[in-house]
Scaffold this motif. Structure first.
Motif, mmCIF file in Angstrom:
data_model
loop_
_atom_site.group_PDB
_atom_site.id
_atom_site.type_symbol
_atom_site.label_atom_id
_atom_site.label_comp_id
_atom_site.label_asym_id
_atom_site.label_seq_id
_atom_site.Cartn_x
_atom_site.Cartn_y
_atom_site.Cartn_z
ATOM 1 N N ALA A 108 -3.594 -1.945 -6.537
ATOM 2 C CA ALA A 108 -4.507 -1.089 -6.173
ATOM 3 C C ALA A 108 -5.653 -0.849 -6.818
ATOM 4 N N ASN A 161 10.339 2.398 -3.037
ATOM 5 C CA ASN A 161 9.386 1.575 -2.306
ATOM 6 C C ASN A 161 8.988 0.575 -3.185
ATOM 7 N N GLU A 206 0.879 -1.197 0.023
ATOM 8 C CA GLU A 206 -0.008 -0.018 0.002
ATOM 9 C C GLU A 206 0.740 1.118 -0.041
ATOM 10 N N ARG A 207 1.938 1.070 0.630
ATOM 11 C CA ARG A 207 2.837 2.272 0.635
ATOM 12 C C ARG A 207 3.275 2.536 -0.728
ATOM 13 N N TRP A 218 1.739 1.840 -3.508
ATOM 14 C CA TRP A 218 0.515 2.355 -4.049
ATOM 15 C C TRP A 218 0.551 3.967 -4.017
ATOM 16 N N ARG A 219 0.703 4.411 -2.695
ATOM 17 C CA ARG A 219 0.662 5.793 -2.514
ATOM 18 C C ARG A 219 1.749 6.761 -2.852
ATOM 19 N N GLU A 220 2.972 5.988 -2.881
ATOM 20 C CA GLU A 220 4.179 6.821 -3.130
ATOM 21 C C GLU A 220 5.019 5.483 -4.187
#
Length: 284
Positions: A209, A153, A143-144, A146-148
């Motif tokens: 995602a 990452n 998920e990290r 996905w966000r960045e």
């Protein structure tokens, strides 16, 4: 016809490898595997069901023995996996079928179901998630990303493709790890060592995602079409938690939910139990 046959078929220029067993005149069951495996994961289940059903287990694009085009020739997204597998069902003549979804097979199969609900006779979800409450903390690093979606990452996820990580996925939550055949793990690692295979898997982790974003659409499909559904779940899955199985009842009041004392790859330890439940469920 209980012994599988092994074939490849051209799907609009994309070669899809698949296992098939059973009489095509009997009810069909499409078996969709997950990460990082292939249709090989159904090796124990297929002979147990082949007397009663027609079974078809394709390797998803980029997995197993299906084609592995380079990333500049094929975009590895779940939309594209579903498009290839959807056309695959048409090419091999599956007009109506139940679908067994596991892990990555769930967002793939549910896309097929939304596109052609009239073709789906039932759904068996074995640790195949469609609800946010089913996502464990094990998804946090993904998920990290996905966000960045940074190089850092992305690199942090590469460890999930290691031998230790793959073995852990198979063995976590299993009371007796000696029950887990090392052959499936070795085969998964062999396929992951092909050129670009690691980058393809990281692309799919990023695109996962899109599956979470589709959860409301999957749930709307359940509410509107009320497909018959059996959720049979290894209750010690480190990725997809038991509340994800229970959540199906929210949209499908008649869904059957059963838990097994095992982990993510439930077929490795409970193929007989799962086959028995599927047989009763699909014949009801």
């Amino acid at each position: 016809m209980t012994h599988p046959t092994y074939r490849s078929v051209d799907v609009d220029g994309f070669e899809v490898f698949y296992r098939e067993a059973g009489d095509p005149a009997k009810p069909s069951l499409l078996l969709l595997h997950g990460f990082p495996t292939s249709g090989h994961m159904f090796r124990d289940l297929i002979p147990l069901l082949a007397k009663d059903f027609h079974l078809v287990a394709p390797d998803l694009p980029g997995f197993g023995r299906s084609a592995l085009p380079s990333r500049d020739q094929f975009a590895y997204t779940f939309d594209n996996l579903a498009k290839v597998i959807g056309r695959f069902t048409e090419v091999v003549g599956l007009e109506k079928f139940a679908v067994y979804v596991f892990d990555y097979g769930a967002p793939t199969g549910l896309r097929l179901a939304m596109a052609h609900p009239e073709r789906i006779t039932a759904i068996v979800s074995q640790n195949g998630n469609a609800y946010t409450e089913g996502l464990s903390d094990g998804w946090n690093p993904i998920e990290r990303y996905w966000r960045e979606p940074t190089a850092e990452n992305r690199e942090a996820l590469r460890g999930m493709l290691s031998e230790d990580a793959i073995r852990w996925q198979y063995e976590h939550g299993v009371s007796n790890p000696a029950q887990i055949s090392p052959d499936g793990i070795a085969l998964d690692l062999f396929y992951l060592q092909r050129p670009e295979a690691d980058e393809i898997q990281l692309d799919l982790m990023l695109d996962y995602a899109s599956n979470v974003a589709l959860y409301p659409a999957f749930q709307a499909y359940f509410r509107e079409h009320q497909p018959r559904l059996l959720a049979i779940w290894g209750d010690k899955d480190p990725f997809f938690l038991p509340p994800g199985a229970e959540a199906y009842k929210r949209d499908l009041p008649n869904a059957q939910v059963q838990f097994l004392d095992t982990g993510h790859f439930a077929l490795e330890t409970h193929a007989n139990e799962i086959a028995d439940e599927i047989r009763v469920f699909l014949k009801a």
